[in-house]
Design a protein around this motif. Structure first.
Motif: not given
Ligand code: GDP
Ligand code: K
Ligand code: MG
Length: 302
Positions: A24, A37, A64-65, A45
């Motif tokens: 992230s 965040i 993003d994951t 996340t």
């Protein structure tokens, strides 16, 4: 002036890896804006989030994951792994983030997963700032090369903002030539309301010790601009699983929740570009993290 379609590039890039490698943080740096965040705790996340970087020549949609992790029997863990796994679909490239000097069995699991997919994979070795001398990193890079069998490996540091240009250059090799996918000013697939709840959750993750954050989630109850007062009104509910956790979140004389509120308000002002009145409430909701229906009602359903 709009560039000719054949000159423009647009596409999707998934950012994957085990928890806490800096996915992230890296995505935010690539976007030049804080969207996702971050915290020193794994499982910060929990949702997939798109961050769109649009320039005169290209539009890259970073996905993003949540970190792919092993263990954790709860529904929330299954949700996070499912979300991370689904990010492979329909992307042009996968950025597999690892941490310089640390290769764990979870990294190996991600590497094995990468071998089974059709999408090209580039490895980003993040946090190289932890090494004073470049030579100290070589054995690690060699080890990854052996374990993961991927050709391209880019050492970077999100903290030092080093290697970011190399990432973008590499990414563009895989992004198709086509016109913009999203409008020029489109930044994310997530609502401002969602981003607000994430800001509160980030402060929870950062301010609290180990005993609460994984059992806590945030629900925005009120989110509106008060014309008369000229400020945003945000009411957020912090849900925890046990009475004891509620006491910890509130803290002695309310000092914890005050700290969370002060920090969150600061970020909300940046997000909403205006004055913000933030109210935080804490409530016990047992087993929200184990119950599929409760999860869905809390927005864990994409
Ligand atoms: P994620 O779980 O993979 O998304 O990781 P985060 O982005 O939340 O970051 C996890 C932790 O690593 C946070 O404490 C970050 O501040 C830290 N971190 C991220 N990038 C770097 C970096 O380049 N160098 C160092 N030393 N720490 C980093
Ligand atoms: K993290
Ligand atoms: Mg993350």
């Amino acid at each position: 002036e709009t560039p000719a379609v054949e000159d423009y590039q647009a596409g999707f890039v998934a950012v994957i890896g085990r928890p806490n490698v800096g996915k992230s943080t890296l995505m935010n740096e690539l976007l030049g804006q804080k969207l996702s965040i971050t915290s020193p705790k794994p499982q910060t996340t929990r949702h997939r989030i798109h961050g769109v970087h649009t320039t005169a020549t290209h539009q890259i949609v970073y996905v993003d994951t949540p970190g792919m992790h092993i263990g954790g029997e709860r529904s929330i863990n299954a949700y996070m792994n499912r979300t991370a796994n689904s990010a492979f679909a329909d992307v042009d490239l996968v950025l597999f983030v690892v941490e310089a000097g640390r290769w764990t069995h979870e990294d190996q699991a991600v590497a094995d997963k990468c071998k089974t997919i059709d999408v090209p994979v580039v490895i980003l070795v993040n946090k190289i700032d932890k090494f004073k001398k470049k030579e100290e990193l070589f054995p690690f890079l060699q080890k990854i090369g052996e374990n993961a069998e991927f050709t391209t490996l880019i050492p970077v540091s999100a903290y030092k903002k080093s290697g970011l240009d190399l990432i973008e250059k590499e990414v563009l090799k895989y992004i198709p030539h086509q016109s913009m996918i999203f409008p020029e000013d489109y930044i994310t697939d997530r609502s401002t309301r969602f981003l607000a709840s994430e800001i509160v959750r980030e402060k929870l993750m950062r301010v609290l010790g180990e005993e609460v954050p994984y059992g806590a989630t945030v629900e925005i109850e009120q989110f509106k601009y008060d014309e008369a007062e000229g400020r945003w009104i945000v009411n957020a509910l912090i849900l925890v699983e046990r009475e004891g956790q509620k006491l910890i979140v509130i803290g002695a004389k309310g000092d914890m929740i005050k700290q969370i509120g002060t920090q969150a308000r600061k970020d909300l002002i940046t997000l909403l570009e205006g004055r913000v009145h933030l109210e935080l409430w804490v409530k016990v909701k047992e087993n929200w993290a184990d119950d599929e229906r409760a999860l869905a009602s809390l927005g864990y359903n994409d």
